[in-house]
Motif scaffolding. Structure first.
Motif, short mmCIF file in Angstrom:
data_model
loop_
_atom_site.label_atom_id
_atom_site.label_comp_id
_atom_site.label_asym_id
_atom_site.label_seq_id
_atom_site.Cartn_x
_atom_site.Cartn_y
_atom_site.Cartn_z
N PRO A 109 46.98 -17.47 -13.98
CA PRO A 109 46.13 -17.89 -15.10
C PRO A 109 45.58 -19.31 -14.99
CG PRO A 109 47.94 -16.59 -15.94
CD PRO A 109 48.20 -16.77 -14.47
N ARG A 110 46.39 -20.28 -14.52
CA ARG A 110 45.91 -21.67 -14.51
C ARG A 110 44.79 -21.88 -13.49
NH1 ARG A 110 48.27 -26.75 -13.46
NH2 ARG A 110 46.11 -27.17 -12.92
N HIS A 111 44.65 -20.97 -12.51
CA HIS A 111 43.58 -21.10 -11.52
C HIS A 111 42.19 -20.96 -12.16
CE1 HIS A 111 46.42 -19.99 -7.96
NE2 HIS A 111 46.48 -21.26 -8.29
N VAL A 112 42.14 -20.32 -13.33
CA VAL A 112 40.86 -20.19 -14.02
C VAL A 112 40.37 -21.58 -14.44
CG1 VAL A 112 39.67 -19.20 -16.01
CG2 VAL A 112 41.42 -17.87 -14.81
N ARG A 113 41.28 -22.39 -14.99
CA ARG A 113 40.91 -23.75 -15.37
C ARG A 113 40.64 -24.61 -14.14
NH1 ARG A 113 44.89 -24.96 -20.59
NH2 ARG A 113 43.53 -23.95 -22.12
N ASP A 114 41.40 -24.39 -13.08
CA ASP A 114 41.17 -25.15 -11.85
C ASP A 114 39.78 -24.86 -11.28
OD1 ASP A 114 43.72 -26.37 -11.82
OD2 ASP A 114 44.61 -24.57 -10.96
N LEU A 115 39.38 -23.59 -11.33
CA LEU A 115 38.06 -23.23 -10.85
C LEU A 115 36.98 -23.92 -11.70
CD1 LEU A 115 36.08 -21.61 -9.13
CD2 LEU A 115 36.40 -19.66 -10.70
N GLY A 116 37.20 -23.97 -13.01
CA GLY A 116 36.25 -24.65 -13.88
C GLY A 116 36.08 -26.11 -13.52
N ARG A 117 37.19 -26.77 -13.18
CA ARG A 117 37.10 -28.19 -12.80
C ARG A 117 36.37 -28.35 -11.48
NH1 ARG A 117 41.93 -28.77 -16.02
NH2 ARG A 117 43.24 -27.73 -14.49
N PHE A 118 36.59 -27.42 -10.54
CA PHE A 118 35.87 -27.50 -9.27
C PHE A 118 34.37 -27.33 -9.49
CE2 PHE A 118 33.91 -24.88 -5.91
CZ PHE A 118 33.75 -25.88 -4.96
#
Length: 471
Positions: A306-315
């Motif tokens: 789940p946290r990778h969704v926010r990480d992708l947003g930051r990228f």
């Protein structure tokens, strides 16, 4: 009376017979026109200067005039603040590192490139301080019709220079998550006459937040809402910072004059102001580039959590920040510009340097301790004690790590991320065992040696194992 003038001494135009007054009027006209032309040429030159391609490396080079080393950290800080001028791409940054690492110095030096009216600098803030903002203050206004206080933080850079705990972050979770542009809070105030009364507070975003803290062990919810950065503290960085301090404090007037006369710094400030006044509010990622990002992200995150969704947003925000740096060179559609593959490549290179630590949910400084100390002396079948960790830390960094910091900050973070497990052995100290990062810990540790240490993450790993899932 007329005089004979073969030509104007300014424009060299043949004038024939002309009165003395007429000649002076003509010369005055020529001087005014010449001034306008000089001004026009300067404006053209300024625009041409602003249309030169600008990379993240260029940003780091200019910031390097007052911030030595810390290439990744200072670059991300700058582009994070640059995103303030978009509609919805603002990010939250948590500067987490030990005391005297230079957290607030980095943030303030980067913020100096932005208009002062856009930057709100605070020494700290209580957990509900923004809810109790006075309606007659600088940020808040009272709406008589709705009986609400509006706290307007839209397109603001909010800097908290010393945030010793995470209670403020907890109170602002919905706001920092960008759930809505305006978030309504209900609070109670005590009045001498009426006792407890409910007040309605509406906080408007979006804004860029930078939290500076010496605490390293934050709640998982705060870790996922913030991009975590840590200033580097190696010997090279410390020496460079010391010699810069020597230059500045030896002759402050000379130092300030030199910085003020620096053309590269002036240009970077001009780029920021130019973007602010451009009216560009968003960046579009075309389908071809979207497919490439999809492929790259899936290749490096084979077991997404789940946290990778926010990480992708930051990228994606970094991709857009790179495009904003070069908005005059990008295709514009109304108030939006189109990102290019060049923006994606530069953004991936920058993100890769902080991806490991952030996607594990730990500060880069904590990850460096794991890399340089615990993983170096321990193994899956060979645990290490706290005493051994402290001894090796001193050998590697040349300074002591406080036992309390190790117990309360470092080890809990590493355990929560899955990088370390503990085992209490009867009659002896607790042993700590480093764990593989998806089966490729050795490769990550080997590859990140020699890379920019300020990033705290090395090359973006293939997150396919349990350590990342635990984060």
């Amino acid at each position: 009376m007329t005089v004979t003038a073969s030509s104007c001494p300014i424009c060299l135009q043949e004038l024939g017979e002309i009165s003395a007054e007429g000649l002076e009027n003509h010369k005055a006209y020529c001087r005014a026109r010449e001034t306008e032309e000089v001004t026009h040429r300067k404006q053209v030159a300024d625009i041409l200067c602003l249309t030169e391609p600008y990379s993240f490396d260029d940003v780091a080079r200019v910031l390097g005039t007052t911030i030595k080393n810390d290439t990744t950290t200072k670059t991300i800080l700058f582009v994070g603040m640059l995103l303030t001028y978009t509609d919805e791409e603002q990010i939250n940054i948590l500067m987490a590192a030990e005391s005297a690492a230079g957290k607030s110095y980095l943030v303030l030096e980067v913020a100096d490139y932005f208009p002062k009216d856009d930057v709100l600098k605070l020494g700290g803030a209580s957990p509900t301080s923004f809810m109790h903002e006075a309606s007659t203050g600088k940020l808040a206004t009272w709406n008589e019709e709705s009986k609400e206080t509006l706290v307007n933080l839209e397109r603001k850079i909010v800097i908290l220079l010393d945030q010793p705990h995470d209670l403020l972050l907890q109170k602002l979770r919905a706001f920092l998550s960008h759930d809505e542009k305006e978030i309504v809070y209900k609070i109670t105030d005590r009045s001498q006459k009426s006792g407890l009364r409910t007040r309605t507070i509406r906080i408007r975003g979006f804004s860029t937040w930078v939290f500076c803290s010496a605490a390293l062990n934050y709640d998982q919810q705060e870790r996922t809402r913030n991009l975590q950065l840590s200033p580097d503290t190696n010997l090279e960085k410390v020496k460079s910072a010391a010699w810069l301090l020597l230059d500045r404090q030896s002759d402050r007037a000379k130092y300030r004059a030199g910085m003020a006369a620096n053309k590269d710094r002036e240009k970077l400030r001009a780029l920021v102001l130019d973007l602010k006044q451009s009216g560009v509010k968003d960046v579009t990622i075309p389908d071809s580039l979207k497919q490439e990002i999809h492929r790259q992200w899936e290749d490096t995150h084979q077991r997404m959590v789940p946290r990778h969704v926010r990480d992708l947003g930051r990228f994606l925000s970094l991709v857009k920040a790179r495009a904003l740096l070069n908005w005059r060179l990008r295709t514009r559609e109304d108030d939006s510009i189109v990102a290019t593959e060049e923006d994606y490549t530069d953004a991936w290179k920058l993100y890769s340097k902080v991806s490991v630590a952030n996607e594990l949910g730990i500060a880069p400084q904590v990850y460096r301790i794991f890399e340089d100390v615990i993983a170096k002396i321990g193994a899956l079948d060979h645990g290490v004690t706290k005493r051994e960790i402290l001894t090796e830390y001193h050998a590697v960094y040349g300074r002591a790590l406080q036992p309390k910091s190790l117990e309360k900050d470092v080890l809990p973070c590493l355990e929560a991320s899955g990088l370390v497990s503990e085992q209490k052995i009867s009659g002896s100290e607790t042993m700590y065992y480093p764990h593989p990062l998806g089966g490729h810990l050795t490769e990550v540790i080997r590859d990140t040696k020699g890379t920019d240490p300020s990033g705290g993450g090395g090359n973006a790993p293939n997150h396919s194992g349990g350590a990342v899932e635990a984060a």
